[in-house]
Motif scaffolding. Structure first.
Motif, short mmCIF file in Angstrom:
data_model
loop_
_atom_site.label_atom_id
_atom_site.label_comp_id
_atom_site.label_asym_id
_atom_site.label_seq_id
_atom_site.Cartn_x
_atom_site.Cartn_y
_atom_site.Cartn_z
N ILE A 1 0.84 -1.20 0.00
CA ILE A 1 0.00 0.00 0.00
C ILE A 1 0.87 1.25 0.00
CG2 ILE A 1 -1.66 1.36 1.35
CD1 ILE A 1 -2.85 -1.33 2.33
N VAL A 2 1.84 1.31 0.91
CA VAL A 2 2.67 2.51 1.01
C VAL A 2 3.52 2.70 -0.25
CG1 VAL A 2 4.71 1.60 2.22
CG2 VAL A 2 3.94 3.93 2.66
N ALA A 3 3.93 1.63 -0.88
CA ALA A 3 4.72 1.75 -2.10
C ALA A 3 3.86 2.27 -3.26
CB ALA A 3 5.37 0.42 -2.46
N ILE A 4 2.61 1.83 -3.36
CA ILE A 4 1.72 2.35 -4.40
C ILE A 4 1.48 3.84 -4.16
CG2 ILE A 4 -0.61 2.29 -5.38
CD1 ILE A 4 -0.67 -0.71 -4.63
N ALA A 5 1.23 4.23 -2.91
CA ALA A 5 0.99 5.64 -2.61
C ALA A 5 2.23 6.48 -2.91
CB ALA A 5 0.55 5.80 -1.16
N ASN A 6 3.41 5.97 -2.64
CA ASN A 6 4.64 6.67 -3.00
C ASN A 6 4.76 6.79 -4.52
OD1 ASN A 6 7.05 7.35 -0.93
ND2 ASN A 6 5.70 5.79 -0.03
N LEU B 1 -6.85 -3.00 -1.53
CA LEU B 1 -5.96 -3.54 -0.50
C LEU B 1 -6.44 -3.19 0.91
CD1 LEU B 1 -2.51 -2.97 -2.20
CD2 LEU B 1 -3.56 -5.17 -1.65
N LEU B 2 -7.01 -2.02 1.06
CA LEU B 2 -7.57 -1.67 2.37
C LEU B 2 -8.68 -2.66 2.73
CD1 LEU B 2 -7.68 2.22 2.04
CD2 LEU B 2 -6.14 0.87 3.48
N GLY B 3 -9.51 -2.99 1.75
CA GLY B 3 -10.55 -3.99 1.99
C GLY B 3 -9.97 -5.34 2.35
N ALA B 4 -8.88 -5.71 1.71
CA ALA B 4 -8.23 -6.99 2.01
C ALA B 4 -7.68 -7.02 3.44
CB ALA B 4 -7.10 -7.26 1.02
N HIS B 5 -7.43 -5.85 4.00
CA HIS B 5 -6.97 -5.75 5.39
C HIS B 5 -8.13 -5.49 6.35
CE1 HIS B 5 -2.70 -6.12 4.71
NE2 HIS B 5 -2.82 -5.31 3.67
N GLY B 6 -9.34 -5.69 5.87
CA GLY B 6 -10.51 -5.60 6.74
C GLY B 6 -11.11 -4.21 6.90
#
Length: 172
Positions: free
Chosen positions: A42-47, A143-148
């Motif tokens: 997630i953080v790599a995509i946002a970067n 991905l946020l959804g995949a983390h609940g």
């Protein structure tokens, strides 16, 4: 077309704010957790989004530092990443505010990060700029959804229903 791009700037800031609010509820380890997606987490995509925005805005404006790669993670901490994102949002809004029809009809000549010379219509490049953001925000949302987490809706028409930005520009 200028009103559409101005709306997309505001939409991007709105959607980013929603995603960053959701990302803030995850631990830094979760944000950086390896995943089988573009850029790896997630953080790599946002970067990647921040770096790609910076790259394109430098191409559009001729101002800013060169971006040699869009694959780095210069902002591993979410607060620093969000601050960098806001800077690029402000640059995009300023650029779009200054657009005129003649400029939108021009060709943008630039060199890709791998050194390939390119020349494409500015309007097409600007549309790609916004589409690229939407694409990767969708990955982050998933991905946020995949983390609940059930992140807030980030749909463009949801933004318009909430803000009437485009209609407010006389483009309804």
């Amino acid at each position: 077309m200028k009103a559409l791009f101005a709306t997309r700037c505001r939409y991007n800031a709105w959607a980013n704010a929603r995603l960053y609010a959701a990302m803030a509820s995850l631990a830094p380890e979760t944000l950086a957790a390896p995943s089988a997606v573009n850029f790896g987490s997630i953080v790599a995509i946002a970067n990647h989004l921040v770096l790609a925005d910076r790259l394109w805005l430098t191409r559009f404006t001729g101002q800013g530092q060169p971006v040699p790669s869009v694959d780095a993670v210069p902002y591993p901490a979410l607060a620093d990443l969000r601050a960098a994102c806001r800077i690029e949002e402000a640059r995009a809004e300023a650029f779009c505010r200054g657009l005129d029809a003649a400029r939108l009809g021009e060709t943008l000549s630039y060199v890709t990060t791998d050194g390939t010379p390119m020349a494409l219509p500015l309007a097409l490049c600007l549309d790609h700029f916004f589409n690229h953001q939407t694409h990767h925000r969708g990955q982050i949302h998933g991905l946020l959804g995949a983390h609940g987490l059930k992140a807030a809706d980030i749909d463009l028409l949801g933004f318009e229903r909430e803000t009437a930005t485009y209609a407010g520009l006389g483009q309804a």
